[in-house]
Design an enzyme around this catalytic site. Structure first.
Site, PDB file in Angstrom:
ATOM      1  N   ASN A 219      24.246  -3.763  82.542  1.00  0.00           N
ATOM      2  CA  ASN A 219      23.838  -3.081  83.605  1.00  0.00           C
ATOM      3  C   ASN A 219      25.191  -2.036  84.246  1.00  0.00           C
ATOM      4  O   ASN A 219      26.222  -2.348  83.576  1.00  0.00           O
ATOM      5  CB  ASN A 219      23.349  -3.565  85.159  1.00  0.00           C
ATOM      6  CG  ASN A 219      24.128  -4.741  85.265  1.00  0.00           C
ATOM      7  OD1 ASN A 219      25.258  -4.559  85.841  1.00  0.00           O
ATOM      8  ND2 ASN A 219      23.826  -6.001  85.375  1.00  0.00           N
ATOM      9  N   ASP A 289      18.330  -9.885  84.819  1.00  0.00           N
ATOM     10  CA  ASP A 289      17.080 -10.836  85.135  1.00  0.00           C
ATOM     11  C   ASP A 289      16.364 -11.365  83.992  1.00  0.00           C
ATOM     12  O   ASP A 289      15.728 -12.220  83.768  1.00  0.00           O
ATOM     13  CB  ASP A 289      16.184  -9.988  85.795  1.00  0.00           C
ATOM     14  CG  ASP A 289      16.489  -9.523  87.254  1.00  0.00           C
ATOM     15  OD1 ASP A 289      17.119 -10.496  87.996  1.00  0.00           O
ATOM     16  OD2 ASP A 289      16.476  -8.572  87.949  1.00  0.00           O
ATOM     17  N   LYS A 299      23.800  -7.923  62.185  1.00  0.00           N
ATOM     18  CA  LYS A 299      23.297  -6.825  62.952  1.00  0.00           C
ATOM     19  C   LYS A 299      22.202  -6.369  62.461  1.00  0.00           C
ATOM     20  O   LYS A 299      21.815  -5.965  61.241  1.00  0.00           O
ATOM     21  CB  LYS A 299      24.607  -5.670  62.502  1.00  0.00           C
ATOM     22  CG  LYS A 299      24.208  -4.357  62.965  1.00  0.00           C
ATOM     23  CD  LYS A 299      25.146  -2.997  62.581  1.00  0.00           C
ATOM     24  CE  LYS A 299      24.654  -1.649  63.111  1.00  0.00           C
ATOM     25  NZ  LYS A 299      25.471  -0.874  62.403  1.00  0.00           N
ATOM     26  N   PHE A 333      23.115 -10.496  97.827  1.00  0.00           N
ATOM     27  CA  PHE A 333      23.329  -8.836  97.817  1.00  0.00           C
ATOM     28  C   PHE A 333      21.894  -8.621  97.345  1.00  0.00           C
ATOM     29  O   PHE A 333      21.392  -9.097  96.344  1.00  0.00           O
ATOM     30  CB  PHE A 333      24.435  -8.346  96.754  1.00  0.00           C
ATOM     31  CG  PHE A 333      25.589  -8.276  97.613  1.00  0.00           C
ATOM     32  CD1 PHE A 333      26.008  -6.955  97.937  1.00  0.00           C
ATOM     33  CD2 PHE A 333      26.306  -9.213  98.197  1.00  0.00           C
ATOM     34  CE1 PHE A 333      27.191  -6.623  98.765  1.00  0.00           C
ATOM     35  CE2 PHE A 333      27.344  -9.052  98.972  1.00  0.00           C
ATOM     36  CZ  PHE A 333      27.918  -7.908  99.104  1.00  0.00           C
ATOM     37  N   LYS A 347      13.698 -11.369 100.150  1.00  0.00           N
ATOM     38  CA  LYS A 347      14.603 -12.244  99.402  1.00  0.00           C
ATOM     39  C   LYS A 347      15.386 -13.192 100.314  1.00  0.00           C
ATOM     40  O   LYS A 347      15.749 -14.550  99.915  1.00  0.00           O
ATOM     41  CB  LYS A 347      15.704 -11.206  98.714  1.00  0.00           C
ATOM     42  CG  LYS A 347      16.728 -12.188  97.845  1.00  0.00           C
ATOM     43  CD  LYS A 347      17.628 -11.242  97.114  1.00  0.00           C
ATOM     44  CE  LYS A 347      16.878 -10.596  95.972  1.00  0.00           C
ATOM     45  NZ  LYS A 347      18.028  -9.511  95.067  1.00  0.00           N
ATOM     46  N   LYS A 351      14.676 -17.224  98.933  1.00  0.00           N
ATOM     47  CA  LYS A 351      16.072 -17.746  98.477  1.00  0.00           C
ATOM     48  C   LYS A 351      16.598 -18.655  99.429  1.00  0.00           C
ATOM     49  O   LYS A 351      17.804 -19.125  99.088  1.00  0.00           O
ATOM     50  CB  LYS A 351      17.015 -16.900  97.914  1.00  0.00           C
ATOM     51  CG  LYS A 351      15.987 -15.756  96.764  1.00  0.00           C
ATOM     52  CD  LYS A 351      16.730 -15.392  95.699  1.00  0.00           C
ATOM     53  CE  LYS A 351      16.089 -14.329  94.905  1.00  0.00           C
ATOM     54  NZ  LYS A 351      16.726 -13.719  93.755  1.00  0.00           N
TER      55      LYS A 351
END
Length: 412
Positions: A219, A289, A299, A333, A347, A351
């Site tokens: 990301n 995730d 490959k 975060f 969240k 959590k």
């Protein structure tokens, strides 16, 4: 903090050497005594006479040009300097310094000096990201050298990306800020050392999930927010453990223990291994995730038609930490683009967090890769603090202050 300081400016052979002229001028205007040492290649870009005129001192280019027989020049200058700046710092100069190579005037001085050394890299974006360069910077960082990160933008080579020498004014500002904090370090009041005695665990950066030997999913996280938190926590007196994904960010504070990981599973294992021994745990990393269900040893070759990659869920690190916490102050975060507050609150509860930092990545100046951010801090009692647009360093200090206050209230 540079007024009346003896400053050695090392200039190496890159096109950004022209910016070193402005840096010399600005330092001199601030009252610094500047002596410039140039590599042979640097003289191909800018004449030594230019630096001589700007600094009002002779410029050094040759180890064996001993101007005063009573002194050994490179040792004399190394001892003279209060501060040494390497700008621009090429990949070659960084590599030599990291490996103890002293084959010219500048490299011998840098190995001999006891002054604080500030390194401002400037190079092609791909060179800056090369594993050898990253490893050399990590080595120097671990030895106590201070890095001034390059900016991103259009480079002389035609590429657009990170590698442009930071602006002279910013270089000076960074050095003055560090020197000021160093001066105050022995006489810091309790308000500035508000995390003294605390152990803080922070995760930062992205993870990489391998598909085959050449491909992976990742990301846009740069790690800047997490690294800023680590530096601010150490500055506030904490002993910091930083679990870092693959990133070019570097740390300079001796109270930061950096552990590098690559995958979400490695991040999970490292966070759990260090969880019990810390008082404050902040998960700022952008962990994948999902990961490929099948990892290919060879490959994957291009073929006709579509290629579908089956994905499986990774472990939820934050949720698992929330399940096992025993007195730790756990902060998550939430990078959101839709209904950020609502999603963040869900969240926070699910959590079992003590606080959450909600980052609306759709807001101008916020999100990944940039140097600024806009966040909202909400603790488990749903007390909310909005922090407007500011540098990630400034936001890090504000967040840690809020966390420390909440932690103090819990103890009471």
């Amino acid at each position: 903090m540079v007024n009346q300081k003896n400053i050695l400016l090392g200039v190496t052979g890159g096109i950004a050497a022209y910016k070193a002229c402005a840096l010399t001028s600005k330092l001199t205007q601030k009252g610094a005594n500047v002596k410039v040492v140039m590599t042979e290649n640097a003289t191909k870009f800018v004449s030594p006479l230019t630096f001589q005129a700007l600094s009002r001192h002779a410029v050094y280019t040759d180890t064996f040009d001993e101007k005063d027989p009573a002194k050994i020049a490179h040792i004399d200058i190394a001892d003279w300097a209060d501060i040494a700046i390497l700008a621009p710092a090429t990949a070659n100069a960084i590599g030599k310094l990291a490996n103890g190579i002293a084959d010219d005037m500048l490299s011998t001085i840098l190995l001999a000096t006891q002054a604080d050394v500030y390194i401002a890299p400037a190079m092609n974006v791909h060179m800056y990201a090369h594993p050898a360069v990253i490893q050399n910077m990590k080595q120097l960082d671990g030895w106590g050298y201070h890095f001034i990160e390059p900016g991103a933008g259009y480079l002389a080579c035609g590429y657009v990306g990170k590698g442009r020498l930071e602006e002279p004014a910013t270089i000076i500002e960074t050095i003055e800020s560090h020197q000021l904090s160093k001066k105050a370090e022995g006489n810091v009041d309790d308000k500035e050392r508000f995390l003294q005695g605390k152990h803080v665990l922070i995760s930062a950066g992205p993870t990489r999930e391998k598909v085959d030997p050449v491909r992976f999913f990742t990301n846009r996280s740069s790690g800047k927010m997490g690294f800023a938190l680590a530096e601010a926590a150490a500055q506030a007196g904490a002993e910091v453990t930083l679990i870092a994904g693959p990133t070019s960010q570097v740390v300079s504070h001796p109270q930061i223990n950096r552990i590098d990981i690559l995958t979400a599973e490695e991040m999970y294992q490292a966070m759990h291994a260090n969880f019990a021994s810390n008082d404050i745990v902040i998960k700022a990393a952008a962990v994948a995730d999902y990961r490929p269900k099948i990892i290919y040893d060879q490959k994957m070759k291009k073929q006709d038609g579509e290629w579908q990659v089956a994905m499986e869920r990774t472990k939820d690190i934050l949720h698992s930490l929330g399940e096992r916490k025993e007195g730790q102050f756990l902060v998550g975060f939430a990078a959101e683009s839709e209904e950020p507050i609502e999603n963040g609150l869900r969240k926070l509860a699910y959590k079992n967090l003590d606080a959450i930092v909600i980052n609306n990545i759709a807001a101008e100046g916020a999100g990944f890769e940039g140097d600024t951010n806009v966040v909202t801090y909400i603790n488990k009692h749903q007390n909310t603090e909005s922090i407007p647009l500011a540098s990630k360093k400034e936001i890090a200090t504000q967040l840690l202050t809020l966390i420390a206050n909440d932690l103090k209230d819990e103890v009471v």
